[in-house]
Motif scaffolding. Structure first.
Motif, PDB file in Angstrom:
ATOM      1  N   TRP A  27       0.758  -1.444  -0.029  1.00 57.32           N
ATOM      2  CA  TRP A  27       0.032   0.148   0.111  1.00 57.32           C
ATOM      3  C   TRP A  27       0.890   1.348  -0.089  1.00 57.32           C
ATOM      4  O   TRP A  27       0.671   2.307  -0.746  1.00 57.32           O
ATOM      5  CB  TRP A  27      -1.067   0.070   1.220  1.00 57.32           C
ATOM      6  N   SER A  84       2.272   2.086  -3.510  1.00 60.17           N
ATOM      7  CA  SER A  84       1.458   2.445  -4.289  1.00 60.17           C
ATOM      8  C   SER A  84       0.949   3.804  -4.241  1.00 60.17           C
ATOM      9  O   SER A  84       0.683   4.785  -4.922  1.00 60.17           O
ATOM     10  CB  SER A  84      -0.021   1.549  -4.282  1.00 60.17           C
ATOM     11  N   ARG A  85       0.779   4.171  -2.936  1.00 61.69           N
ATOM     12  CA  ARG A  85       0.310   5.350  -2.477  1.00 61.69           C
ATOM     13  C   ARG A  85       1.399   6.453  -2.696  1.00 61.69           C
ATOM     14  O   ARG A  85       1.082   7.548  -3.225  1.00 61.69           O
ATOM     15  CB  ARG A  85      -0.011   5.573  -0.848  1.00 61.69           C
ATOM     16  N   GLU A  88       1.905   8.151  -5.980  1.00 61.02           N
ATOM     17  CA  GLU A  88       1.120   9.382  -6.396  1.00 61.02           C
ATOM     18  C   GLU A  88       1.744  10.509  -5.911  1.00 61.02           C
ATOM     19  O   GLU A  88       0.934  11.832  -6.075  1.00 61.02           O
ATOM     20  CB  GLU A  88      -0.402   8.956  -5.721  1.00 61.02           C
ATOM     21  N   ASP A 133     -10.394   0.969  -3.859  1.00 63.80           N
ATOM     22  CA  ASP A 133      -9.492   1.922  -4.134  1.00 63.80           C
ATOM     23  C   ASP A 133      -8.157   1.443  -5.096  1.00 63.80           C
ATOM     24  O   ASP A 133      -7.665   0.266  -4.423  1.00 63.80           O
ATOM     25  CB  ASP A 133      -9.030   2.688  -2.826  1.00 63.80           C
ATOM     26  N   THR A 141      -5.135   1.954  -4.700  1.00 65.64           N
ATOM     27  CA  THR A 141      -3.773   1.768  -4.037  1.00 65.64           C
ATOM     28  C   THR A 141      -3.844   0.255  -3.477  1.00 65.64           C
ATOM     29  O   THR A 141      -2.783  -0.197  -2.891  1.00 65.64           O
ATOM     30  CB  THR A 141      -3.686   2.945  -2.931  1.00 65.64           C
TER      31      THR A 141
END
Length: 520
Positions: free
Chosen positions: A41, A44-45, A48, A269, A271
């Motif tokens: 996670w 992935s976050r 951004e 989501d 992510t």
């Protein structure tokens, strides 16, 4: 498992320790899975490029799970091995206690040694390598499935199915396919130990009679049999590992598929897609040792069954006799005695004689007629078939092949009396005229001592134990005439006021005795 349960009840805090070990193992495995999920996670976050404060909590969790995984694993190893070693120690003491009360006739020494050492060790394998991985793994499977199910129940269901296949079905099939080989490996190791023991004890004789080739062939055959069994188990384990790898791959693809569908539908989501994809990899790492654990379960069960046979075998004879108080007039008498090994035909019957203080009686007869059997009956190692043995006073036995332990002379003398002081040991050595230092190491099987010195060392055990009735088995065997005469002079001096029963083929020894009892 009833044996393990009994040992757990007997060990202080046994059940609490095993429960704590399972909990710590589960926490360690779950930390590994959680580390993978949070890391997925976080990556992935972070892709951004959000404000860094949005990532702080995840970064802290990554560090926490990374550190706790090692801490929990260390504590699990510490607690798990502690309770495993406690159970192993308790079982070994039970085994020794049982052996001390019986002669366990019919047990081959190598196989019995394997039961007492390697087979008893199986209780540690059962705790550390079977119970802890399986019980903690079950907890991690359920916990991970619940967490993933919060985000995507189809992915969670697929993960659960793959976990059941990799963590349950594959190990079970492997254990079933190799059950016969795993069960055969334990007695095969005992048989190999028997052959090795026989070779080690009889190597000079085998070479002298040119029988070493056949003996080495038996060793090679026993080793090849065990190697074939291990190869079968390894092949099955490899097949199960392949199934586990396939199941892990299916779980990853399923997570990616269901996660992608949920992201496209707007119910997940984006992510979390990496979490659904990578968590199965971490979860399936927990199952890596399950196949080996399943095979270990079969071997441990067979090994502990062999230990249970030792514990439940009916005692033969009286084993280690407690030291009796000295008597004023020692005496040995057999009344209408019939002798024989338990489960076999009697060897001799109608034996009736008495050996009083200062008397020397020679027991003679052809080999195999029952002379040593009579000695074992007198010593209480085997019960009489009929009749009775009357012994007044402490009995001492000087064997033809007195066992010498690989330690000091002093410790070997104390076999006759473990409470003997250094002065007692020195006095016993002086009485048998064994001129060696008490602290001298005698080597494996007494190789640092001559044959006469080994026999005198055995005699010193009788002296330090204050034996009042002496039973000698071929005291002059394998000794040159000069050494044998000197030893017999000292033995006769020690037995001047004691009953003396001598098993012998030597006419010189017979001529020293007052009476002869003929067997056969």
């Amino acid at each position: 498992m009833d044996l393990v349960a009994r040992l757990l009840r007997a060990a202080p805090g046994g059940w609490a320790r095993i429960a704590l070990a399972v909990l710590l193992a589960a926490c360690a495995s779950f930390s590994s899975v959680a580390l993978m999920g949070v890391s997925a996670w976080l990556l992935s976050r972070a892709a951004e490029h959000p404000p860094v404060m949005y990532l702080t909590a995840a970064a802290v969790l990554v560090r926490a799970f990374g550190i706790s995984r090692g801490v929990f694993r260390y504590l699990e190893r510490l607690v798990g091995h502690d309770i495993g070693l406690r159970l192993q120690s308790a079982l070994r003491l039970d085994t020794y206690s049982t052996l001390s009360r019986t002669t366990l006739l019919g047990r081959r020494r190598g196989d019995l040694l394997t039961r007492v050492v390697a087979d008893v060790d199986a209780v540690l394998d059962l705790v550390v390598r079977v119970l802890l991985p399986f019980l903690s793994g079950l907890f991690v499977i359920l916990a991970t499935t619940v967490v993933i199910g919060v985000f995507s129940w189809p992915a969670a269901f697929a993960l659960l199915l793959s976990a059941v296949l990799a963590g349950g079905v594959a190990p079970w099939l492997a254990a079933r396919l190799s059950a016969r080989a795993d069960a055969a490996s334990v007695p095969a190791r005992g048989e190999l130990a028997n052959v090795v023991h026989e070779l080690a004890r009889t190597a000079p004789d085998l070479v002298a009679y040119e029988a070493d080739g056949a003996a080495l062939d038996r060793l090679a055959e026993a080793d090849a049999k065990l190697a074939a069994i291990d190869a079968r188990a390894a092949w099955t384990r490899g097949l199960a590992t392949a199934v586990q790898a396939l199941a892990a791959g299916v779980a990853v693809v399923a997570g990616l598929w269901f996660g992608t569908q949920a992201v496209r539908a707007g119910t997940l989501d984006h992510t979390m897609l990496a979490v659904l994809t990578l968590v199965p990899l971490a979860l399936h790492e927990v199952f890596n040792d399950f196949t080996k654990a399943a095979q270990t379960w079969t071997r441990a069960r067979v090994a502990l069954d062999r230990v249970r046979e030792v514990l439940s075998t009916d005692p033969v004879g009286s084993g280690d006799l407690p030291a009796s108080d000295p008597v004023a007039v020692p005496r040995l008498a057999v009344r209408d005695l019939t002798i024989g090994w338990p489960g076999a035909a009697p060897l001799a019957s109608g034996l009736d004689f008495t050996v009083g203080p200062g008397e020397r009686v020679a027991l003679v007869g052809p080999s195999g007629v029952g002379k040593t059997t009579l000695a074992a009956t007198v010593l209480g190692l085997i019960p009489p078939v009929a009749g009775r043995v009357e012994v007044e006073g402490r009995v001492g036995y000087l064997a033809q092949d007195t066992h010498v332990f690989s330690t000091t002379v002093s410790e070997n003398v104390r076999i006759g009396n473990r409470a003997a002081t250094e002065d007692d040991v020195a006095d016993a050595l002086a009485q048998v005229r064994l001129d060696v230092g008490p602290g001298r190491l005698v080597g494996e099987l007494g190789t640092a001592l001559s044959g006469g010195e080994q026999r005198r060392l055995g005699l010193s055990r009788l002296v330090v134990g204050d034996a009042q009735v002496l039973v000698l088995d071929e005291p002059s065997e394998h000794l040159d005439p000069g050494t044998a005469d000197a030893l017999l002079d000292d033995v006769w001096a020690q037995a001047s006021d004691k009953p003396l029963l001598v098993i012998t083929h030597d006419p010189g020894v017979v001529s020293r005795c007052d009476r002869v009892v003929q067997l056969g």
